[in-house]
Design a protein around this motif. Structure first.
Motif, PDB file in Angstrom:
ATOM      1  N   UNK A 213       0.798  -1.206   0.000  1.00  0.00           N
ATOM      2  CA  UNK A 213       0.000   0.000   0.000  1.00  0.00           C
ATOM      3  C   UNK A 213       0.838   1.267   0.000  1.00  0.00           C
ATOM      4  N   UNK A 214       0.220   2.344  -0.423  1.00  0.00           N
ATOM      5  CA  UNK A 214       0.824   3.661  -0.355  1.00  0.00           C
ATOM      6  C   UNK A 214      -0.186   4.609   0.276  1.00  0.00           C
ATOM      7  N   UNK A 215       0.321   5.660   0.866  1.00  0.00           N
ATOM      8  CA  UNK A 215      -0.588   6.564   1.533  1.00  0.00           C
ATOM      9  C   UNK A 215      -0.045   7.965   1.678  1.00  0.00           C
ATOM     10  N   UNK A 216      -0.917   8.813   2.160  1.00  0.00           N
ATOM     11  CA  UNK A 216      -0.583  10.191   2.466  1.00  0.00           C
ATOM     12  C   UNK A 216      -0.799  10.446   3.951  1.00  0.00           C
TER      13      UNK A 216
ATOM     14  N   UNK B  37      -4.901   9.338   4.036  1.00  0.00           N
ATOM     15  CA  UNK B  37      -5.516   8.381   3.127  1.00  0.00           C
ATOM     16  C   UNK B  37      -4.505   7.310   2.759  1.00  0.00           C
ATOM     17  N   UNK B  38      -5.004   6.124   2.482  1.00  0.00           N
ATOM     18  CA  UNK B  38      -4.149   5.001   2.103  1.00  0.00           C
ATOM     19  C   UNK B  38      -4.845   4.186   1.037  1.00  0.00           C
ATOM     20  N   UNK B  39      -4.065   3.646   0.116  1.00  0.00           N
ATOM     21  CA  UNK B  39      -4.631   2.852  -0.963  1.00  0.00           C
ATOM     22  C   UNK B  39      -3.789   1.611  -1.206  1.00  0.00           C
ATOM     23  N   UNK B  40      -4.464   0.500  -1.442  1.00  0.00           N
ATOM     24  CA  UNK B  40      -3.828  -0.753  -1.805  1.00  0.00           C
ATOM     25  C   UNK B  40      -4.631  -1.375  -2.935  1.00  0.00           C
ATOM     26  N   UNK B  41      -4.231  -2.570  -3.348  1.00  0.00           N
ATOM     27  CA  UNK B  41      -4.954  -3.250  -4.410  1.00  0.00           C
ATOM     28  C   UNK B  41      -6.374  -3.620  -4.005  1.00  0.00           C
ATOM     29  N   UNK B  42      -6.623  -3.736  -2.702  1.00  0.00           N
ATOM     30  CA  UNK B  42      -7.910  -4.256  -2.253  1.00  0.00           C
ATOM     31  C   UNK B  42      -8.761  -3.274  -1.457  1.00  0.00           C
TER      32      UNK B  42
END
Length: 111
Positions: free
Chosen positions: A33-36, A49-54
């Motif tokens: 994951x990657x995030x701010x 905020x954070x985002x991953x494939x799922x």
């Protein structure tokens, strides 16, 4: 070694918008994951905020106003910030896999 470079910060009036970008170089795994994150003066760094494939996740204070996205081809993460408020002011940091950090970019929201 992963390097993260943020851009897009600046000074805006309340109600305005900014789009932050984070360009990642090095060996990037899309499953991580990657995030701010952001840090306001006198406060601890907090997840924005954070985002991953799922999944994606947002701090309650930014839900409905901010949108995180990721271009897996370009290894770039974005944070679209709308309806900015003075309390959004702080240094925004990009994060990869929970361990790599960018240098930060200043976001200042005036009233």
């Amino acid at each position: 070694q992963v390097q993260l470079v943020e851009s897009g910060g600046g000074l805006v009036q309340a109600g305005g918008s900014l789009r932050l970008s984070c360009a990642a170089t090095g060996t990037i795994f899309s499953d991580y994951g990657m995030g701010w994150y952001r840090q306001a003066p006198g406060k601890q760094r907090e997840l924005v905020a954070r985002i991953s494939r799922v999944r994606t996740a947002y701090a309650e204070s930014v839900k409905g106003r901010f949108t995180i996205s990721r271009d897996y081809t370009k290894n770039t993460v974005y944070l679209q910030m709308n309806n900015l408020k003075p309390e959004d002011t702080g240094v925004y940091y990009c994060n990869y896999a929970g361990v790599s950090w960018g240098q930060g970019t200043q976001v200042t929201v005036s009233q």
